[in-house]
Motif scaffolding. Structure first.
Motif, PDB file in Angstrom:
ATOM      1  N   ASN A 200       8.929  -7.956  10.756  1.00  0.00           N
ATOM      2  CA  ASN A 200       8.170  -9.169  10.425  1.00  0.00           C
ATOM      3  C   ASN A 200       7.740  -9.920  11.677  1.00  0.00           C
ATOM      4  N   LEU A 201       8.619 -10.006  12.660  1.00  0.00           N
ATOM      5  CA  LEU A 201       8.274 -10.702  13.903  1.00  0.00           C
ATOM      6  C   LEU A 201       7.244  -9.917  14.701  1.00  0.00           C
ATOM      7  N   THR A 202       7.344  -8.586  14.659  1.00  0.00           N
ATOM      8  CA  THR A 202       6.385  -7.737  15.380  1.00  0.00           C
ATOM      9  C   THR A 202       4.965  -7.970  14.882  1.00  0.00           C
ATOM     10  N   LEU A 203       4.827  -8.222  13.596  1.00  0.00           N
ATOM     11  CA  LEU A 203       3.504  -8.402  12.995  1.00  0.00           C
ATOM     12  C   LEU A 203       3.058  -9.859  13.003  1.00  0.00           C
ATOM     13  N   HIS A 204       3.861 -10.732  13.595  1.00  0.00           N
ATOM     14  CA  HIS A 204       3.530 -12.159  13.611  1.00  0.00           C
ATOM     15  C   HIS A 204       2.856 -12.546  14.919  1.00  0.00           C
ATOM     16  N   LYS A 205       1.892 -13.447  14.818  1.00  0.00           N
ATOM     17  CA  LYS A 205       1.098 -13.862  15.975  1.00  0.00           C
ATOM     18  C   LYS A 205       1.949 -14.402  17.109  1.00  0.00           C
ATOM     19  N   TYR A 206       2.959 -15.190  16.787  1.00  0.00           N
ATOM     20  CA  TYR A 206       3.798 -15.796  17.819  1.00  0.00           C
ATOM     21  C   TYR A 206       5.161 -15.110  17.914  1.00  0.00           C
ATOM     22  N   GLY A 207       5.648 -14.620  16.788  1.00  0.00           N
ATOM     23  CA  GLY A 207       6.955 -13.986  16.786  1.00  0.00           C
ATOM     24  C   GLY A 207       7.030 -12.763  17.678  1.00  0.00           C
ATOM     25  N   CYS A 208       5.904 -12.045  17.834  1.00  0.00           N
ATOM     26  CA  CYS A 208       5.909 -10.826  18.648  1.00  0.00           C
ATOM     27  C   CYS A 208       6.222 -11.117  20.107  1.00  0.00           C
ATOM     28  N   ARG A 209       5.945 -12.352  20.564  1.00  0.00           N
ATOM     29  CA  ARG A 209       6.156 -12.678  21.977  1.00  0.00           C
ATOM     30  C   ARG A 209       7.626 -12.658  22.348  1.00  0.00           C
ATOM     31  N   ALA A 210       8.472 -13.113  21.441  1.00  0.00           N
ATOM     32  CA  ALA A 210       9.909 -13.159  21.734  1.00  0.00           C
ATOM     33  C   ALA A 210      10.471 -11.753  21.899  1.00  0.00           C
ATOM     34  N   LEU A 211       9.939 -10.800  21.130  1.00  0.00           N
ATOM     35  CA  LEU A 211      10.440  -9.431  21.198  1.00  0.00           C
ATOM     36  C   LEU A 211      10.120  -8.779  22.533  1.00  0.00           C
ATOM     37  N   GLU A 212       9.092  -9.289  23.210  1.00  0.00           N
ATOM     38  CA  GLU A 212       8.652  -8.666  24.454  1.00  0.00           C
ATOM     39  C   GLU A 212       9.499  -9.076  25.658  1.00  0.00           C
ATOM     40  N   VAL A 213      10.339 -10.102  25.505  1.00  0.00           N
ATOM     41  CA  VAL A 213      11.072 -10.607  26.669  1.00  0.00           C
ATOM     42  C   VAL A 213      12.584 -10.389  26.570  1.00  0.00           C
ATOM     43  N   VAL A 214      13.053  -9.667  25.553  1.00  0.00           N
ATOM     44  CA  VAL A 214      14.497  -9.460  25.405  1.00  0.00           C
ATOM     45  C   VAL A 214      14.995  -8.437  26.422  1.00  0.00           C
ATOM     46  N   ASP A 215      16.306  -8.418  26.636  1.00  0.00           N
ATOM     47  CA  ASP A 215      16.918  -7.501  27.590  1.00  0.00           C
ATOM     48  C   ASP A 215      16.839  -6.058  27.104  1.00  0.00           C
ATOM     49  N   MET A 216      17.092  -5.130  28.055  1.00  0.00           N
ATOM     50  CA  MET A 216      16.963  -3.710  27.762  1.00  0.00           C
ATOM     51  C   MET A 216      17.853  -3.255  26.614  1.00  0.00           C
ATOM     52  N   ASP A 217      19.130  -3.693  26.613  1.00  0.00           N
ATOM     53  CA  ASP A 217      20.033  -3.208  25.572  1.00  0.00           C
ATOM     54  C   ASP A 217      19.574  -3.620  24.186  1.00  0.00           C
ATOM     55  N   LYS A 218      18.957  -4.796  24.084  1.00  0.00           N
ATOM     56  CA  LYS A 218      18.456  -5.264  22.796  1.00  0.00           C
ATOM     57  C   LYS A 218      17.134  -4.595  22.434  1.00  0.00           C
ATOM     58  N   ARG A 219      16.362  -4.194  23.442  1.00  0.00           N
ATOM     59  CA  ARG A 219      15.089  -3.526  23.166  1.00  0.00           C
ATOM     60  C   ARG A 219      15.324  -2.218  22.424  1.00  0.00           C
ATOM     61  N   VAL A 220      16.387  -1.531  22.774  1.00  0.00           N
ATOM     62  CA  VAL A 220      16.705  -0.280  22.086  1.00  0.00           C
ATOM     63  C   VAL A 220      16.989  -0.559  20.615  1.00  0.00           C
ATOM     64  N   SER A 221      17.768  -1.600  20.346  1.00  0.00           N
ATOM     65  CA  SER A 221      18.080  -1.963  18.957  1.00  0.00           C
ATOM     66  C   SER A 221      16.817  -2.384  18.219  1.00  0.00           C
ATOM     67  N   ILE A 222      15.940  -3.127  18.917  1.00  0.00           N
ATOM     68  CA  ILE A 222      14.679  -3.556  18.316  1.00  0.00           C
ATOM     69  C   ILE A 222      13.807  -2.346  18.001  1.00  0.00           C
ATOM     70  N   ALA A 223      13.767  -1.393  18.943  1.00  0.00           N
ATOM     71  CA  ALA A 223      12.958  -0.191  18.750  1.00  0.00           C
ATOM     72  C   ALA A 223      13.415   0.580  17.514  1.00  0.00           C
ATOM     73  N   LYS A 224      14.705   0.662  17.326  1.00  0.00           N
ATOM     74  CA  LYS A 224      15.231   1.411  16.177  1.00  0.00           C
ATOM     75  C   LYS A 224      14.819   0.786  14.856  1.00  0.00           C
ATOM     76  N   GLU A 225      14.662  -0.522  14.828  1.00  0.00           N
ATOM     77  CA  GLU A 225      14.238  -1.178  13.587  1.00  0.00           C
ATOM     78  C   GLU A 225      12.794  -0.852  13.228  1.00  0.00           C
ATOM     79  N   LEU A 226      12.035  -0.368  14.219  1.00  0.00           N
ATOM     80  CA  LEU A 226      10.630  -0.013  13.960  1.00  0.00           C
ATOM     81  C   LEU A 226      10.485   1.388  13.369  1.00  0.00           C
TER      82      LEU A 226
END
Length: 432
Positions: free
Chosen positions: A191-217
């Motif tokens: 939902n955040l990935t598809l949001h105009k402003y929410g997507c920005r927060a996903l782009e600045v998280v740390d590496m370990d969290k990016r992996v977890s975020i990627a898996k949700e996609l």
């Protein structure tokens, strides 16, 4: 006669005001001709605030009395305070921290925002104030503000101004605060990935969290890649997460690489994938699919950028494979708005042998057709002729200039030829 809620006469209440205020109310400095437009707007705003406060304190006040008292209070508040006079309770009540921030009060401190962090974060100037102060704030100040906005993080992430406050905490917050924010994001990634402003927060998280975020996609890669906001998140993951951890993303994109290459948002993801994918086996599969649809993509308004990207930045064997397929189609493609850009990149980034071969094709006569002449007269083709002049060898250059000189009189009829004609005439005058 008007009465207050406790039964006292309004006139008696007004008469109890400090007598020294009367001189302030009648001060000629507040006469309209003496005030700038900015000062008038400020007093008008303060008057409205004073009126609202008076009515909230006593709902029985008549509007006529409020209309008299409110402007006087506004003038009093607007006056600079002397060192011997402290701020009145009314002034403190009316001048909220956010109002001070909006008015440009440089004395406002972050500690004064405590208790008001929510309204600051949702306001444009308030959000900017918090962002600036967080860069130099103490750990204690950061933590107090963070605890205040913690319950509304999800609302801030999708807010036009609030999302910048969250991003700032990712940059300047403590490790614990960053982890807590990242944990809040998990479970809401799509939902955040598809949001105009929410997507920005996903782009600045740390590496370990990016992996977890990627898996949700997983299962949503194509949907997010084709979204005007989501494509940035997918691209960021491809850039920042090791390939071996996002195999499912690469395989999903490879299966749809042709359609995504011709998509207004998807082609950004494919370009990022080509830039970052070094795994030979994956890259071979992707390029093979692209070569199979080379002509369709070359003529597409988005797909042509993918072909251009490979010609300019791809591996030598990939570039040569494209130029080989283009061979024999230079004239046809040079007259098209998008595919002409592909031919131009081939001329500029091919090997010397490949450049020579492409220029020879431009100089060729086929079926009683003068390829060079047709390109000179075409609004897109003539740009390719200019590029061919730049990369041709000396023999080809002399041949081209000599032939083009015979076309100039006709070429001058086309307004888009002016810069081209000027260049040719200079080359003729200087002997090439």
């Amino acid at each position: 006669m008007s009465y207050t809620s406790d039964g006292k006469h309004m006139e008696e209440e007004v008469s109890q005001l400090d007598p020294s205020w009367e001189s302030i109310f009648s001060n000629t400095a507040f006469a309209p001709p003496m005030l700038s437009e900015e000062e008038r707007e400020k007093i008008q705003k303060l008057t409205c605030q004073a009126a609202e406060t008076l009515k909230s304190k006593n709902k029985f006040l008549e509007d006529s009395i409020v209309d008299v008292i409110a402007p006087q209070l506004a003038c009093l508040i607007a006056m600079p305070l002397s060192s011997s006079r402290s701020q009145t309770g009314i002034q403190l009540e009316l001048c909220r921290p956010l109002d001070r921030c909006k008015s440009g009060d440089t004395a406002l401190k972050l500690c004064e925002v405590i208790g008001h962090a929510e309204e600051f974060s949702f306001d444009q100037k308030g959000s900017r104030f918090i962002q600036e102060k967080l860069e130099t704030a103490t750990n204690e100040e950061k933590d107090i503000i963070f605890q205040e906005i913690r319950p509304i993080v999800m609302n801030l992430i999708i807010d036009m101004f609030g999302n910048f406050v969250i991003q700032k905490y990712f940059d300047y917050g403590s490790l614990e605060q960053i982890r807590e924010l990242a944990d809040i994001l998990l479970g809401n990634v799509v939902n955040l990935t598809l949001h105009k402003y929410g997507c920005r927060a996903l782009e600045v998280v740390d590496m370990d969290k990016r992996v977890s975020i990627a898996k949700e996609l997983d299962g949503h890669v194509i949907q997010c890649s084709c979204d005007q906001h989501g494509n940035h998140v997918v691209s960021k993951i491809i850039e920042c997460v090791p390939q071996e951890l996002i195999d499912f993303i690469i395989s999903s994109l490879s299966a749809e690489i042709t359609s995504l290459s011709a998509h207004p948002y998807g082609h950004h993801v494919i370009q990022t994938l080509l830039e970052c994918c070094d795994e030979a086996s994956d890259r071979i599969v992707m390029v093979r699919h692209i070569l199979q649809d080379l002509f369709a993509l070359s003529h597409d308004q988005y797909g042509n950028y993918i072909i251009q990207h490979i010609l300019e930045n791809g591996k030598p064997q990939e570039r040569s494979a494209i130029i080989q397929i283009l061979s024999g189609n230079v004239l046809k493609m040079s007259k098209h708005k998008f595919s002409s850009n592909v031919i131009e990149k081939g001329l500029r980034f091919g090997t010397p042998q490949e450049q020579c071969h492409m220029v020879d094709e431009i100089l060729r006569f086929t079926n009683e057709c003068d390829t060079l002449q047709m390109m000179v007269y075409d609004q897109y083709g003539n740009c390719l002729v200019q590029t061919a002049l730049e990369v041709s060898n000396s023999e080809q250059l002399v041949n081209m200039i000599s032939r083009i000189n015979h076309y100039l009189n006709v070429a001058k009829r086309f307004t888009y030829e002016l810069s081209f004609i000027s260049m040719i005439e200079k080359l003729i005058q200087t002997g090439g």
